[in-house]
Design a protein around this motif. Structure first.
Motif, PDB file in Angstrom:
ATOM      1  N   ASN A 157      22.851  38.609  52.958  1.00  0.00           N
ATOM      2  CA  ASN A 157      23.275  39.919  53.433  1.00  0.00           C
ATOM      3  C   ASN A 157      24.589  39.870  54.196  1.00  0.00           C
ATOM      4  N   TYR A 158      25.460  38.932  53.832  1.00  0.00           N
ATOM      5  CA  TYR A 158      26.733  38.879  54.527  1.00  0.00           C
ATOM      6  C   TYR A 158      27.570  40.121  54.209  1.00  0.00           C
ATOM      7  N   ASP A 159      28.508  40.397  55.097  1.00  0.00           N
ATOM      8  CA  ASP A 159      29.304  41.621  55.008  1.00  0.00           C
ATOM      9  C   ASP A 159      30.020  41.722  53.669  1.00  0.00           C
ATOM     10  N   ARG A 160      29.980  42.908  53.077  1.00  0.00           N
ATOM     11  CA  ARG A 160      30.699  43.132  51.815  1.00  0.00           C
ATOM     12  C   ARG A 160      32.150  43.488  52.117  1.00  0.00           C
ATOM     13  N   VAL A 161      32.771  42.556  52.826  1.00  0.00           N
ATOM     14  CA  VAL A 161      34.180  42.674  53.208  1.00  0.00           C
ATOM     15  C   VAL A 161      34.860  41.361  52.857  1.00  0.00           C
ATOM     16  N   ALA A 162      35.976  41.437  52.147  1.00  0.00           N
ATOM     17  CA  ALA A 162      36.716  40.237  51.748  1.00  0.00           C
ATOM     18  C   ALA A 162      38.174  40.355  52.174  1.00  0.00           C
ATOM     19  N   VAL A 163      38.701  39.297  52.738  1.00  0.00           N
ATOM     20  CA  VAL A 163      40.123  39.210  53.059  1.00  0.00           C
ATOM     21  C   VAL A 163      40.755  38.217  52.106  1.00  0.00           C
ATOM     22  N   ILE A 164      41.834  38.632  51.442  1.00  0.00           N
ATOM     23  CA  ILE A 164      42.542  37.777  50.496  1.00  0.00           C
ATOM     24  C   ILE A 164      43.981  37.637  50.965  1.00  0.00           C
ATOM     25  N   THR A 165      44.382  36.445  51.364  1.00  0.00           N
ATOM     26  CA  THR A 165      45.757  36.260  51.813  1.00  0.00           C
ATOM     27  C   THR A 165      46.696  36.205  50.607  1.00  0.00           C
ATOM     28  N   GLY A 166      47.916  36.659  50.812  1.00  0.00           N
ATOM     29  CA  GLY A 166      48.893  36.652  49.732  1.00  0.00           C
ATOM     30  C   GLY A 166      48.449  37.489  48.552  1.00  0.00           C
ATOM     31  N   SER A 167      47.959  38.697  48.833  1.00  0.00           N
ATOM     32  CA  SER A 167      47.385  39.521  47.762  1.00  0.00           C
ATOM     33  C   SER A 167      48.296  40.658  47.334  1.00  0.00           C
ATOM     34  N   ASP A 168      49.591  40.465  47.492  1.00  0.00           N
ATOM     35  CA  ASP A 168      50.564  41.473  47.072  1.00  0.00           C
ATOM     36  C   ASP A 168      50.943  41.332  45.596  1.00  0.00           C
ATOM     37  N   SER A 169      50.548  40.240  44.961  1.00  0.00           N
ATOM     38  CA  SER A 169      50.886  40.038  43.545  1.00  0.00           C
ATOM     39  C   SER A 169      50.050  38.891  42.992  1.00  0.00           C
ATOM     40  N   GLY A 170      50.168  38.655  41.696  1.00  0.00           N
ATOM     41  CA  GLY A 170      49.606  37.474  41.064  1.00  0.00           C
ATOM     42  C   GLY A 170      48.108  37.304  41.247  1.00  0.00           C
ATOM     43  N   ILE A 171      47.703  36.067  41.518  1.00  0.00           N
ATOM     44  CA  ILE A 171      46.294  35.731  41.654  1.00  0.00           C
ATOM     45  C   ILE A 171      45.660  36.510  42.802  1.00  0.00           C
ATOM     46  N   GLY A 172      46.374  36.660  43.901  1.00  0.00           N
ATOM     47  CA  GLY A 172      45.831  37.383  45.043  1.00  0.00           C
ATOM     48  C   GLY A 172      45.546  38.833  44.725  1.00  0.00           C
ATOM     49  N   GLU A 173      46.472  39.486  44.052  1.00  0.00           N
ATOM     50  CA  GLU A 173      46.269  40.881  43.658  1.00  0.00           C
ATOM     51  C   GLU A 173      45.075  41.005  42.708  1.00  0.00           C
ATOM     52  N   ALA A 174      45.025  40.144  41.699  1.00  0.00           N
ATOM     53  CA  ALA A 174      43.932  40.188  40.736  1.00  0.00           C
ATOM     54  C   ALA A 174      42.589  39.952  41.420  1.00  0.00           C
ATOM     55  N   THR A 175      42.568  39.048  42.403  1.00  0.00           N
ATOM     56  CA  THR A 175      41.337  38.755  43.126  1.00  0.00           C
ATOM     57  C   THR A 175      40.899  39.944  43.974  1.00  0.00           C
ATOM     58  N   ALA A 176      41.852  40.579  44.631  1.00  0.00           N
ATOM     59  CA  ALA A 176      41.522  41.754  45.440  1.00  0.00           C
ATOM     60  C   ALA A 176      40.870  42.834  44.589  1.00  0.00           C
ATOM     61  N   VAL A 177      41.420  43.083  43.420  1.00  0.00           N
ATOM     62  CA  VAL A 177      40.877  44.117  42.539  1.00  0.00           C
ATOM     63  C   VAL A 177      39.503  43.697  42.010  1.00  0.00           C
ATOM     64  N   ALA A 178      39.371  42.439  41.611  1.00  0.00           N
ATOM     65  CA  ALA A 178      38.087  41.962  41.081  1.00  0.00           C
ATOM     66  C   ALA A 178      36.981  42.068  42.122  1.00  0.00           C
ATOM     67  N   LEU A 179      37.286  41.728  43.368  1.00  0.00           N
ATOM     68  CA  LEU A 179      36.275  41.803  44.414  1.00  0.00           C
ATOM     69  C   LEU A 179      35.972  43.255  44.788  1.00  0.00           C
ATOM     70  N   ALA A 180      36.972  44.109  44.698  1.00  0.00           N
ATOM     71  CA  ALA A 180      36.722  45.531  44.926  1.00  0.00           C
ATOM     72  C   ALA A 180      35.762  46.081  43.876  1.00  0.00           C
ATOM     73  N   VAL A 181      35.988  45.714  42.634  1.00  0.00           N
ATOM     74  CA  VAL A 181      35.102  46.151  41.553  1.00  0.00           C
ATOM     75  C   VAL A 181      33.686  45.617  41.769  1.00  0.00           C
ATOM     76  N   SER A 182      33.588  44.431  42.406  1.00  0.00           N
ATOM     77  CA  SER A 182      32.279  43.833  42.692  1.00  0.00           C
ATOM     78  C   SER A 182      31.618  44.430  43.928  1.00  0.00           C
ATOM     79  N   GLY A 183      32.301  45.358  44.596  1.00  0.00           N
ATOM     80  CA  GLY A 183      31.679  46.055  45.711  1.00  0.00           C
ATOM     81  C   GLY A 183      32.106  45.625  47.093  1.00  0.00           C
ATOM     82  N   PHE A 184      33.253  44.963  47.204  1.00  0.00           N
ATOM     83  CA  PHE A 184      33.754  44.541  48.508  1.00  0.00           C
ATOM     84  C   PHE A 184      34.860  45.466  48.995  1.00  0.00           C
TER      85      PHE A 184
END
Length: 269
Positions: free
Chosen positions: A7-34
């Motif tokens: 039951n950990y918080d559905r909050v994710a911090v992704i450093t360097g998420s303005d482009s590339g892998i970081g951006e893709a990860t931010a979107v993927a985790l958002a779609v997963s409910g974070f």
């Protein structure tokens, strides 16, 4: 019986998420409910673009500036984002840099900048995240984006390889230390991915030939993000201390070379 940590918080911090892998990860985790904390060093426009995509997926997003050469103070952004979003369940240490300079020609300032961004910064950010997760008592996930050069050297990348190799071992130590708190710590090790860092931004990797890579092409940032998203979920609770290459089989090539082969003759034995 061992405590369950689901039951950990559905909050994710992704450093360097303005482009590339970081951006893709931010979107993927958002779609997963974070809900997502986005950080950037210089591309504020890119960070805001990532935030728009997160919000379009129906999740909250906060954006903050983070310069990992300004340490140790810069790592406080982890707590700032966690406070703004109401918790922290996942940290993805993605921000990174590198140089292409032989070791004998690498200046100390160059060396320190790469080590600061690629090793010191992830250490300090992970430390802050882990402390919050331990205090919450609900567990969490720390995922470090390393590189295939966590595992294999590359000429002209001494500082980068040293930092990523160090981050790989730090991942394993933290995995041992934090397991009792329900916190898993893993590394994801990309090969050549079509991103700004590899000068392949906005390139369809399926149209680029890499004869020396078994899959035959560079990777897409979304293919890395998919692995991060898997590791971020409660169902990955028994996976910790591992490094997950996302490299199209590049590391399997060993002395046969990899991404710089010019033909596919190696396939013939």
């Amino acid at each position: 019986m061992p405590k369950r940590f689901e039951n950990y918080d559905r909050v994710a911090v992704i450093t360097g998420s303005d482009s590339g892998i970081g951006e893709a990860t931010a979107v993927a985790l958002a779609v997963s409910g974070f809900d997502i904390g986005v950080t950037y060093r210089s591309d504020k426009t890119g960070a805001e673009s990532t935030a728009e995509k997160v919000r379009a997926a129906g999740r909250r997003c906060e954006v903050r500036h983070l310069d990992l050469t300004d340490l140790p103070g810069a790592a406080a952004v982890i707590d700032e984002l966690a406070d703004a979003l109401g918790g922290l369940g996942v940290l993805v240490n993605n921000a990174g840099t590198g140089i292409r300079t032989p070791v004998v020609d690498t200046g100390f300032e160059q060396w320190r900048q790469v080590l600061s961004v690629d090793l010191d910064g992830p250490f300090l950010c992970a430390q802050r995240a882990a402390r919050r997760m331990i205090t919450s008592g609900r567990g969490g996930r720390i995922i470090n984006i390393t590189s295939v050069h966590e595992h294999a050297p590359r000429i002209g990348a001494g500082a980068y390889c040293a930092a990523k190799g160090g981050l790989g071992l730090l991942t394993k130590v933290m995995a041992q230390e934090l397991a009792e708190h329900g916190i898993t710590v893993n590394a994801v090790a990309p090969g050549e991915i079509a991103t700004p860092m590899t000068d392949n931004e906005d390139v369809d990797p399926h149209g680029v030939e890499r004869p020396g890579v078994p899959v035959g092409r560079p990777g897409d940032a979304n293919e890395v993000a998919a692995v991060v998203a898997l590791l971020a979920e409660p169902r990955a609770a028994y996976v910790t201390g591992a490094s997950w290459p996302v490299d199209g089989g590049m590391l399997l090539m060993g002395p046969q070379a990899g991404s710089h082969l010019k033909s596919g003759d190696w396939r013939n034995g």
